[in-house]
Enzyme design. Structure first.
Site, short mmCIF file in Angstrom:
data_model
loop_
_atom_site.label_atom_id
_atom_site.label_comp_id
_atom_site.label_asym_id
_atom_site.label_seq_id
_atom_site.Cartn_x
_atom_site.Cartn_y
_atom_site.Cartn_z
N GLN A 53 71.03 -20.63 50.82
CA GLN A 53 71.81 -19.66 51.58
C GLN A 53 73.22 -19.59 51.01
O GLN A 53 73.91 -20.60 50.92
CB GLN A 53 71.85 -20.03 53.05
CG GLN A 53 72.54 -18.96 53.90
CD GLN A 53 72.39 -19.21 55.37
OE1 GLN A 53 73.29 -19.81 55.98
NE2 GLN A 53 71.30 -18.75 55.96
N CYS A 83 77.21 -16.30 60.35
CA CYS A 83 78.04 -17.44 60.76
C CYS A 83 79.36 -16.94 61.34
O CYS A 83 80.06 -16.13 60.71
CB CYS A 83 78.30 -18.36 59.57
SG CYS A 83 79.26 -19.83 60.00
N LYS A 128 70.35 -13.05 56.40
CA LYS A 128 70.35 -13.59 57.77
C LYS A 128 71.51 -12.93 58.50
O LYS A 128 72.64 -12.91 58.01
CB LYS A 128 70.51 -15.10 57.78
CG LYS A 128 70.39 -15.72 59.17
CD LYS A 128 70.40 -17.23 59.10
CE LYS A 128 70.08 -17.85 60.46
NZ LYS A 128 71.20 -17.71 61.41
N HIS A 160 69.21 -13.62 63.91
CA HIS A 160 69.66 -14.47 65.02
C HIS A 160 69.91 -13.51 66.18
O HIS A 160 70.87 -12.74 66.17
CB HIS A 160 70.93 -15.22 64.64
CG HIS A 160 71.36 -16.21 65.68
ND1 HIS A 160 72.15 -17.30 65.38
CD2 HIS A 160 71.12 -16.30 67.01
CE1 HIS A 160 72.38 -18.00 66.48
NE2 HIS A 160 71.76 -17.40 67.49
N ASN A 200 65.41 -15.86 65.07
CA ASN A 200 66.10 -17.13 65.14
C ASN A 200 66.98 -17.12 66.39
O ASN A 200 67.38 -16.07 66.86
CB ASN A 200 66.95 -17.32 63.87
CG ASN A 200 67.92 -18.48 63.96
OD1 ASN A 200 69.13 -18.29 63.85
ND2 ASN A 200 67.42 -19.68 64.13
N GLY A 222 66.57 -24.07 63.81
CA GLY A 222 67.76 -24.68 63.23
C GLY A 222 68.03 -26.04 63.84
O GLY A 222 67.36 -27.02 63.56
N ARG A 223 69.00 -26.09 64.74
CA ARG A 223 69.40 -27.37 65.31
C ARG A 223 68.32 -28.04 66.13
O ARG A 223 68.28 -29.27 66.23
CB ARG A 223 70.68 -27.18 66.13
CG ARG A 223 71.90 -27.09 65.22
CD ARG A 223 73.09 -26.47 65.89
NE ARG A 223 74.23 -26.46 64.97
CZ ARG A 223 74.38 -25.60 63.96
NH1 ARG A 223 73.47 -24.66 63.76
NH2 ARG A 223 75.42 -25.67 63.16
#
Length: 322
Positions: A53, A83, A128, A160, A200, A222-223
């Site tokens: 990424q 982000c 993304k 996302h 996501n 992800g997390r």
């Protein structure tokens, strides 16, 4: 997942999920071009398939970084437009690019051209993104962003499914406060069936992930997969129809890799921080984490510490079940 999904983490996740596509932490294009690639682009052969990424907003720099990354061996190059951190905003990349679809299209076109002229021309360039930024609430605007970037040659979008608030929320709050709208991703897939759409955000359970796959082409964890890595194994087993394996058996499959890294001089603490959650919610899980957290930073820490952690885990589980 900056500072999280490094090569040691991805090698562990590959053991857990043999069929998953793994993603690196985000790396800025400038760092790929001018930085220490042996560290920034470190990758073990066991990790494949793995996507790199990239962060950035300069088409020329992203093109150079994409060519380098493809020739380095990555199986996909993903541009981050999601982000929301202050550092990312200051550099004019990440989620703030959601309001510059023409620029993102230029970046993708340049990246694809660079990869196409590399030694590995078939490596895909993907994006993304978020649904929008701040108080954006217009599906047609979101669709316009997707269409602009798709016309530049991007065929895969990881969505996302919430907005990014560029002011007033921390990166952590940006993962929790803006409401999730999975229906936008579902609607996008129904309107643009030729595109691969992955969803996501807020996905932490196997059943939820499987439910999403009725509507879209894939899910990204992800997390949730980092803090509770066994969920990644359970999902992989569910989707491939293979039996789930015990946590200790999976960890033992990882130990030859750990041994090899220790022999290269890698401190154990760089590796064990990624496995602390393996026994999350299990009897003995707290003892496992405690032994590793307290001992991995000590000079000379090695595989015997992991064995000790496993031993304490078994002993604690036996005491609690007695």
């Amino acid at each position: 997942m900056m500072d999280w999904t490094d090569t040691y983490c991805r090698a562990f996740h590959r053991v857990l999920a043999p069929s998953a596509l793994l993603y690196t932490e985000m790396v800025h294009a400038n760092a790929v071009i001018h930085g220490d690639r042996s560290k920034l682009l470190a990758m073990d052969p066991s990790e494949h398939p793995v996507a790199l990424q990239l962060g950035g907003s300069d088409p020329d720099l992203l093109a150079q970084a994409s060519r380098i990354s493809a020739e380095w061996g990555f199986d996909e190059i993903n541009l981050n437009c999601g982000c929301p951190s202050d550092r990312v905003q200051a550099g004019r990349f990440g989620a703030c690019l959601m309001r510059e679809p023409a620029l993102v299209a230029d970046c993708v076109a340049a990246m694809k051209q660079a990869v196409g002229s590399s030694a590995r021309p078939d490596v895909p360039v993907t994006v993304k993104c978020r649904l929008g930024v701040d108080d954006d609430d217009d599906f047609e605007q979101f669709l316009g962003f997707i269409d602009s970037v798709a016309e530049a040659g991007c065929g895969t979008f990881v969505v996302h499914a919430r907005n990014a608030w560029l002011k007033g929320l921390s990166p952590k709050e940006n993962r929790e406060v803006p409401p999730l709208r999975y229906d936008w991703a579902y609607r996008l897939k129904s309107l643009r069936p030729q595109l691969a759409i992955l969803v996501n955000g807020g996905i932490a359970a196997v059943g939820a992930a499987v439910d999403h796959l009725v509507h879209v082409d894939g899910v990204m964890l992800g997390r949730a997969a980092y803090h509770d890595p066994y969920v990644l194994h359970r999902l992989d087993a569910r989707l491939t129809g293979t039996p789930e394996r015990p946590r200790e058996a999976l960890l033992r499959d990882y130990l030859p890799y750990v041994r090899a890294q220790l022999e290269r001089g890698v401190p154990l603490k760089h590796i064990t921080r990624h496995i602390l959650g393996l026994f999350l919610g299990e009897r003995g899980g707290r003892a496992f984490r405690q032994v590793l957290s307290e001992g991995a930073h000590r000079p000379g820490a090695g595989l015997d510490l992991i064995e000790a952690a496993l031993g304490c885990t078994r002993a604690d589980a036996l005491r609690r079940s007695a």
